[in-house]
Design a protein around this motif. Structure first.
Motif, mmCIF file in Angstrom:
data_model
loop_
_atom_site.group_PDB
_atom_site.id
_atom_site.type_symbol
_atom_site.label_atom_id
_atom_site.label_comp_id
_atom_site.label_asym_id
_atom_site.label_seq_id
_atom_site.Cartn_x
_atom_site.Cartn_y
_atom_site.Cartn_z
ATOM 1 N N ILE A 1 0.586 1.039 -2.704
ATOM 2 C CA ILE A 1 0.778 2.337 -3.368
ATOM 3 C C ILE A 1 2.182 2.417 -3.967
ATOM 4 N N ILE A 2 3.198 2.020 -3.175
ATOM 5 C CA ILE A 2 4.597 2.130 -3.647
ATOM 6 C C ILE A 2 4.813 1.247 -4.875
ATOM 7 N N SER A 3 4.200 0.076 -4.870
ATOM 8 C CA SER A 3 4.415 -0.817 -6.026
ATOM 9 C C SER A 3 3.537 -0.445 -7.234
ATOM 10 N N GLY A 4 2.884 0.717 -7.147
ATOM 11 C CA GLY A 4 2.163 1.259 -8.307
ATOM 12 C C GLY A 4 0.818 0.605 -8.581
ATOM 13 N N HIS A 5 0.180 0.067 -7.517
ATOM 14 C CA HIS A 5 -1.125 -0.570 -7.714
ATOM 15 C C HIS A 5 -2.225 0.182 -6.957
ATOM 16 N N ALA A 6 -2.132 1.488 -6.936
ATOM 17 C CA ALA A 6 -3.112 2.279 -6.185
ATOM 18 C C ALA A 6 -4.536 2.027 -6.677
ATOM 19 N N ASP A 7 -4.648 1.545 -7.919
ATOM 20 C CA ASP A 7 -5.991 1.262 -8.464
ATOM 21 C C ASP A 7 -6.674 0.092 -7.741
ATOM 22 N N TRP A 8 -5.909 -0.692 -6.975
ATOM 23 C CA TRP A 8 -6.520 -1.783 -6.193
ATOM 24 C C TRP A 8 -7.326 -1.235 -5.007
ATOM 25 N N LEU A 9 -7.057 0.011 -4.656
ATOM 26 C CA LEU A 9 -7.667 0.563 -3.435
ATOM 27 C C LEU A 9 -8.966 1.309 -3.734
#
Lengths: 235, 280
Positions: free
Chosen positions: B101-109
């Motif tokens: 989430i912090i590294s801006g990849h919330a779309d992976w979840l």
């Protein structure tokens, strides 16, 4: 509390330890019916053994409740520091422990069998303990229903009244279905809407957790009913 | 009153016996690799070796079988059982999800929908109640015996550190059997897990002392093992690129939640110790 645990262990240790034997039932049945393996295959025999083991274990779990439906015992245990609630808690914990022990031995024997089968070159040997898990929760649910009846009405009368209640519920359900025979398709459709592929795993997992909650609820109900039951015990 | 010398003797016998089991496991790795049955038998005996050892030690030293912390002690402690269930799940959620989430990849979840998460939580809750009992083979030894003997000798911090290291090291043969490679590979692959076990041991020690029962630690241990699998399973269902690398932030979060957990419960152990009246 230690005293109550000790009493239960001394009184019921063979029933508790018999859970290990019930958990080994798939293997025992397989050994007994080893001539049939070629015709039927080992997995169906083991599943049959597993179900038989669970049925036997269920009957043995009910046997640990025998002998507690006595007036004198009921009054005496109520007067102890732990009280009847402590006594009932130990009973519930013990029966839950028996189910856990059964599950553990099913898994233990199942994994052992698969290891031996793999060494014997049986590539088709599969673990059946996955089937045991829902059966284990069904058993928790059944005990949650059984125990309050036993303590409220005594073991003999309790089983009879439970049977009447279950038959009554079945008749009501049947009557409901017959009366709504015209709308039967609609009921099936709405059931299919509620239980579908997307949410079946969620419903199953919630169902498992609900079984545990009901077991606790059953303990609370038994605590409420126990003293009324003691008044009505025959001796 | 048990003297320090007696405690040291009992602890010594316990540790020697438990490491003898380790040695047997290591010596049997070859036949274990050759046969599934041998692997299964040795693995099972080894899994229960801490509990077996605690019983052997109690018998050999004529200490008796009191204070094995085998009572459930549910009343008044149910909240600690819930904590044992929930905290490992929260820690591993922080470890796996926060870096993403912090590294801006919330779309992976993408697989972390309310339905999937609830399914996993309810399944873990139900399973932890009926499937965790095998871990009593460890907890009866580590938390139920070793820590009790170690604390008067090494103090609370010493027990957390030394006990945690012993617990982590004890897992080494299993990792060797699992990795099947050289010792350096094992340390490279499982070194992080050993550190996490050491840190997590603080929480389990606190739980056991708080409830005077090993069962909350059994639940906590089960959740330590299973929640990682459940979270990883949901992660893999998401759309993570094959060459995904979150860099330093993933390394930081690999240990940060467990370090925080260990620090908080170490403070709570001190706090509880300071409130316990000292006996002569």
């Amino acid at each position: 509390m230690t005293g109550l645990v000790y009493k239960e262990w001394k009184q019921n240790r063979w029933f508790i330890l018999s859970m290990i034997l019930c958990g080994s039932a798939p293997l025992i049945v397989l050994l007994i019916m080893h001539d049939e393996i070629k015709d039927i295959g080992d997995t169906p025999i083991r599943i049959g053994g597993l179900i038989a083991g669970f049925l036997a274990a269920g009957a043995l779990q009910m046997l640990v409740l025998r002998g507690d439906d006595r007036k004198l015992w009921g009054y005496w245990i109520t007067a102890t520091p732990d009280g009847y609630k402590g006594f009932l808690r130990v009973k519930y914990e013990m029966i839950f422990g028996m189910i856990v022990l059964l599950m553990f031995s099913v898994q233990f024997v199942d994994m052992g069998y698969c290891a031996v089968a793999a060494d014997m070159g049986k590539a088709d040997a599969v673990q059946i303990s996955g089937i045991a898990l829902p059966l284990c929760f069904v058993q928790i649910l059944l005990r949650a229903i059984d125990i309050p009846f036993v303590y409220r009405f005594g073991s003999k009368k309790g089983s009879f009244i439970k049977m009447i209640c279950l038959v009554t519920v079945a008749i009501i359900l049947l009557a409901f279905l017959i009366l709504n025979a015209e709308r039967f398709d609609m009921i099936i459709e709405s059931c299919k809407k509620v239980i579908n592929v997307q949410n079946s795993s969620l419903l199953l997992s919630v169902g498992l957790a609900v079984c545990l909650a009901l077991y606790y609820l059953s303990y609370r109900i038994t605590c409420k009913l126990y003293l009324k039951g003691v008044e009505q015990y025959d001796h | 009153m048990t003297t320090k010398k007696e405690n040291a003797k009992r602890l010594g016998i316990y540790l020697l016996t438990v490491f003898a089991f380790m040695l047997i496991f290591v010596l049997c790795i070859k036949p274990m690799n050759a046969s599934n049955t041998v692997f299964y038998i040795i693995y099972m005996i080894f899994s229960f070796s801490p509990a077996i050892t605690s019983l052997i030690t109690r018998a050999v030293t004529k200490e008796g079988f009191r204070d094995m912390k085998l009572h459930l002690r549910l009343s008044g402690n149910f909240k600690w059982y819930l904590l044992a269930f929930g905290l490992p799940l929260i820690c591993f959620s922080a470890k796996f999800l926060l870096p993403v989430i912090i590294s801006g990849h919330a779309d992976w979840l993408g697989a972390f929908t309310a339905q999937n998460v609830l399914t996993s939580v309810f399944t873990l809750a139900a399973m932890s109640a009926v499937m965790s009992i095998g871990l009593i083979g460890e907890e009866l030894g580590w938390r139920g015996y070793m820590n009790q003997k170690m604390e008067p000798l090494l103090g609370t911090v010493g027990t957390c550190i030394v006990g945690g290291i012993v617990w982590g090291l004890w897992h080494l043969p299993m990792d060797i059997a699992g990795c099947g490679g050289a010792m350096s590979d094992v340390f490279a692959m499982c070194g992080g897990r050993k550190i996490q076990l050491t840190l997590f041991g603080v929480f389990l020690m606190w739980l056991t002392k708080k409830t005077d029962s090993v069962f909350p630690a059994v639940i906590g241990h089960y959740m330590f093992n299973e929640s990682q699998g459940a979270l990883a399973n949901l992660l893999y269902q998401g759309s993570i690129p094959e060459n995904a690398d979150l860099g330093v932030i993933a390394d930081v979060f690999e240990y940060l939640p467990m370090i925080l957990l260990a620090a908080v419960f170490m403070i709570m152990l001190f706090h509880d110790n300071s409130r316990t009246p000292k006996t002569a």
